[in-house]
Design a protein around this motif. Sequence first.
Motif, short mmCIF file in Angstrom:
data_model
loop_
_atom_site.label_atom_id
_atom_site.label_comp_id
_atom_site.label_asym_id
_atom_site.label_seq_id
_atom_site.Cartn_x
_atom_site.Cartn_y
_atom_site.Cartn_z
N GLY A 115 -5.81 29.95 4.37
CA GLY A 115 -4.38 30.24 4.31
C GLY A 115 -3.76 30.51 5.66
O GLY A 115 -2.84 31.33 5.76
N GLU A 116 -4.21 29.80 6.70
CA GLU A 116 -3.67 30.04 8.04
C GLU A 116 -2.98 28.83 8.63
O GLU A 116 -2.90 28.67 9.84
N LEU A 117 -2.45 27.95 7.80
CA LEU A 117 -1.63 26.86 8.33
C LEU A 117 -0.40 27.46 9.01
O LEU A 117 0.29 28.30 8.43
N ARG A 118 -0.12 27.04 10.22
CA ARG A 118 0.97 27.63 11.00
C ARG A 118 2.11 26.64 11.19
O ARG A 118 2.59 26.41 12.27
N GLN A 119 2.56 26.02 10.10
CA GLN A 119 3.60 25.01 10.20
C GLN A 119 5.00 25.59 10.04
O GLN A 119 5.98 24.89 10.13
N GLY A 120 5.11 26.86 9.79
CA GLY A 120 6.40 27.45 9.44
C GLY A 120 6.33 27.88 7.99
O GLY A 120 5.27 28.04 7.42
N ALA A 121 7.50 28.06 7.35
CA ALA A 121 7.54 28.45 5.95
C ALA A 121 7.13 27.25 5.11
O ALA A 121 7.91 26.36 4.83
N LEU A 122 5.87 27.23 4.70
CA LEU A 122 5.23 26.02 4.20
C LEU A 122 6.07 25.22 3.21
O LEU A 122 6.46 24.09 3.49
N ASP A 123 6.37 25.78 2.06
CA ASP A 123 7.07 25.00 1.05
C ASP A 123 8.52 24.73 1.43
O ASP A 123 9.07 23.69 1.11
N ALA A 124 9.16 25.68 2.12
CA ALA A 124 10.56 25.48 2.51
C ALA A 124 10.68 24.31 3.48
O ALA A 124 11.53 23.43 3.32
N ILE A 125 9.83 24.30 4.50
CA ILE A 125 9.83 23.21 5.46
C ILE A 125 9.43 21.90 4.80
O ILE A 125 10.07 20.85 4.97
N LEU A 126 8.34 21.95 4.04
CA LEU A 126 7.83 20.73 3.42
C LEU A 126 8.79 20.19 2.37
O LEU A 126 8.96 18.98 2.22
N GLY A 127 9.44 21.09 1.63
CA GLY A 127 10.42 20.65 0.64
C GLY A 127 11.55 19.86 1.28
O GLY A 127 11.96 18.80 0.78
N ASP A 128 12.04 20.35 2.41
CA ASP A 128 13.10 19.62 3.11
C ASP A 128 12.58 18.31 3.69
O ASP A 128 13.32 17.32 3.78
N ALA A 129 11.30 18.29 4.10
CA ALA A 129 10.70 17.05 4.60
C ALA A 129 10.58 16.02 3.48
O ALA A 129 10.82 14.83 3.69
N VAL A 130 10.20 16.47 2.30
CA VAL A 130 10.14 15.57 1.14
C VAL A 130 11.52 14.98 0.86
O VAL A 130 11.66 13.77 0.61
N ALA A 131 12.54 15.82 0.92
CA ALA A 131 13.90 15.34 0.68
C ALA A 131 14.30 14.28 1.71
O ALA A 131 14.89 13.25 1.37
N ALA A 170 -3.91 16.10 9.73
CA ALA A 170 -4.32 17.15 10.66
C ALA A 170 -3.47 17.11 11.93
O ALA A 170 -3.01 18.16 12.42
N SER A 171 -3.26 15.92 12.48
CA SER A 171 -2.46 15.83 13.70
C SER A 171 -1.00 16.16 13.44
O SER A 171 -0.33 16.78 14.27
N THR A 172 -0.50 15.78 12.26
CA THR A 172 0.87 16.12 11.90
C THR A 172 1.03 17.63 11.76
O THR A 172 2.02 18.21 12.21
N SER A 173 0.07 18.27 11.11
CA SER A 173 0.12 19.71 10.94
C SER A 173 0.12 20.42 12.29
O SER A 173 0.89 21.35 12.53
N ARG A 174 -0.74 19.97 13.21
CA ARG A 174 -0.80 20.59 14.53
C ARG A 174 0.51 20.39 15.29
O ARG A 174 1.04 21.33 15.89
N ALA A 175 1.06 19.19 15.24
CA ALA A 175 2.32 18.93 15.95
C ALA A 175 3.46 19.74 15.35
O ALA A 175 4.33 20.25 16.07
N THR A 176 3.46 19.88 14.03
CA THR A 176 4.50 20.67 13.37
C THR A 176 4.41 22.13 13.76
O THR A 176 5.42 22.79 14.00
N ALA A 177 3.19 22.65 13.83
CA ALA A 177 3.01 24.04 14.22
C ALA A 177 3.48 24.30 15.65
O ALA A 177 4.02 25.37 15.95
N ALA A 178 3.28 23.31 16.52
CA ALA A 178 3.65 23.49 17.93
C ALA A 178 5.13 23.30 18.18
O ALA A 178 5.65 23.70 19.23
#
Length: 512
Positions: A122-138, A7-15
Motif C-alpha cells: 500500500g505504498e504507491l505514491r501516485q497521489g490520491a490513487l482513485d481520484a487521480i486515476l478516476g480522472d485519468a480514466v475519464a 511500473a514506469s508510468t507509476s514511477r513517472a506519475t509519482a515524480a
Amino acid sequence: MLLNRLASTSRATAAEPARNAKITLLADCLRELGPEQIPAAVALLSGESRRLRIGVGYAALRELPPHAESATLGIRETEDALTALAAVHGKGAQAERARLLAELFGRATEEEQEFLRAVLVGELRQGALDAILGDAVAKAAGVPATAVRRALMFRGSARAVAAASLSGGAPALRAFGLELGRPVRPMLAASAPDVATALERISPAALEWKLDGIRVQVHRDGERISVFTRSLDEITARVPEVVDAARSLAVRSVVLDGEAIALGPDGRPRPFQVTAARTASRQDPDRLRTEVPLRVFFFDLLHLDGQDLIDRPAEQRWARLAEVVPEHLRVPHTVTGGAEPAGVFFRDALAHGHEGVVVKDPGAPYAAGRRGAGWIKVKPRHTLDLVVTAAEWGSGRRRGLLSNLHLAARNDGEADLEPWVMLGKTFKGLTDELLAWQTEQFLAREVSRDSYTVHVRPELVVEIAFDGLQHSPRYPAGLALRFARVLRYREDKPAAEADTITAVRGLAAEGL
C-alpha cells in the motif's frame, strides 16, 4: 502490455508534482491497453488489488530473488499470480505463499519489483490513487470526470468503472446507481486544527461527535440486511448487534452510514483495538457480543423506502434520519454558527472519551469517496518528543533513503525495559528534504545494520503527532502509538530531555 509499462508510468506519475500532468501520464497508458487488460491494470494502479487480502507484508518482502534482466511479465498474468497468492490458506500456506511470491518476483525487473512491492504494502505514491486515476480514466475514455466519479461512488470498484468507461463511454457509466446490498463508497472528511478554523470554512455548521470505532454502512432490503466496512468488506455475520439495530427500524428499505464501537460499562469508548479486534473476529459472534458488546450510532441516510437521498442536502437527509432512527441510535448532533457553543460541544465530546467532532455543511450532498469541504474533522493533536533508534530503507521513490523510523521513549526507571523503549514506527510526514537530511544524519550515527534496517545512536529527537495509544504485545512496554506522523526534528533538544515511558503510561492511564 507488459507490467513494466505500468511500473514506469507509476514511477513517472509519482515524480510529477502537477495533478493534470499526473492524469495525462495515466490516461496515455490506459489508452494503450486492450479491453481485456484494462481491469487488471486499473486494479494494480489504483491499489485495489490489495483488497485481495493476499497476506503479504513487509517481512515477506525482505528476502526476494534477484530481479530479472528483461521484461517478460504481463499485466493479466501478474494479477492472476496475485489472485493465486490470495487463494492460499490452511496448512503449509506460509511456505506456499513464499514460493509463489518468489516465482512472481523472480520474473520481475528491478523497476517491476519496486512497483509490486509498493502495490502489496500500500505504498504507491501516485497521489490520491482513485481520484487521480478516476480522472485519468475519464480523459482516456473522453467522458466527463464527474460521471466517472459518480460511477465510482456507486460501484466501489475502479476496475469495473474503468472497463465500462473505456468500452461503453458515458451511456455505460449512467447505468451505475445505488443498489441495495452493494456498498457505496463512504464520504470522507478533510481536517482542521481546531473548531474555529473549521467554522471559517462552514458556517452555520452541524457538529457531530467523532467516535473512535469502525465505519459501517448498513443496507436493509426487507428482511435482508448487509453490513459493510469503510473498505467495502462485508462483515454482517460478525456484528449481530448492528443487524438487530437495523432490523428494529420501521422501514422497508434503507441505507445508513454510521459507526460501530465497543463501549465500557460506564458508556465510555473502549480502546480502538478492542472494537477493531471484535469486528475482525470470525469466532462465535453470540459469545463475542456478550464479552465485547458493540453499539452502533448512525449519522447519515442515503436511501429510504425506495427513494435515493444521496443528492439531497445534508439537512434533509438528517431530518429523514431523525424520523426513522431513534435518538439512542444516532450520533449526538447540533447545529450552530457560533464559536462558543461549538467549542462547548467539542469539549463535551472529548469529556465523553471520544476523538473530537466532525463539522458538516448542512447544504452538502453526500460526496462519496472524496475528502471535500462538506465534512471537516477536528481532533486535539497529541505530541511526544521521542528518540529515533533505527530506520528502515525505503522503497519506490524512497529507495536509497532511510525512511521508516523506530521511535522510542526514554526509560526513567523500569528495570525490565531497555534504556530506550520502542513505541512504534512511522514514515508519515516526511518531505523529500527531510528524508535526505535524516538519511545523512542516521548514517553518521550508524552502529549496526542488516539488509533492511540501520540502527543508530539514540541522539536525534523528533516531535511526533499521534491520535492515541493502544495496547500492543508487539512492543516492550505493551503500548503503541496510533497514526504517528513526524512534525519536526528537535535539534534544540538532547535525547536526555525526550519524553519518558512514565509520561507515556500516564497518557495511557488518562484514556488517551
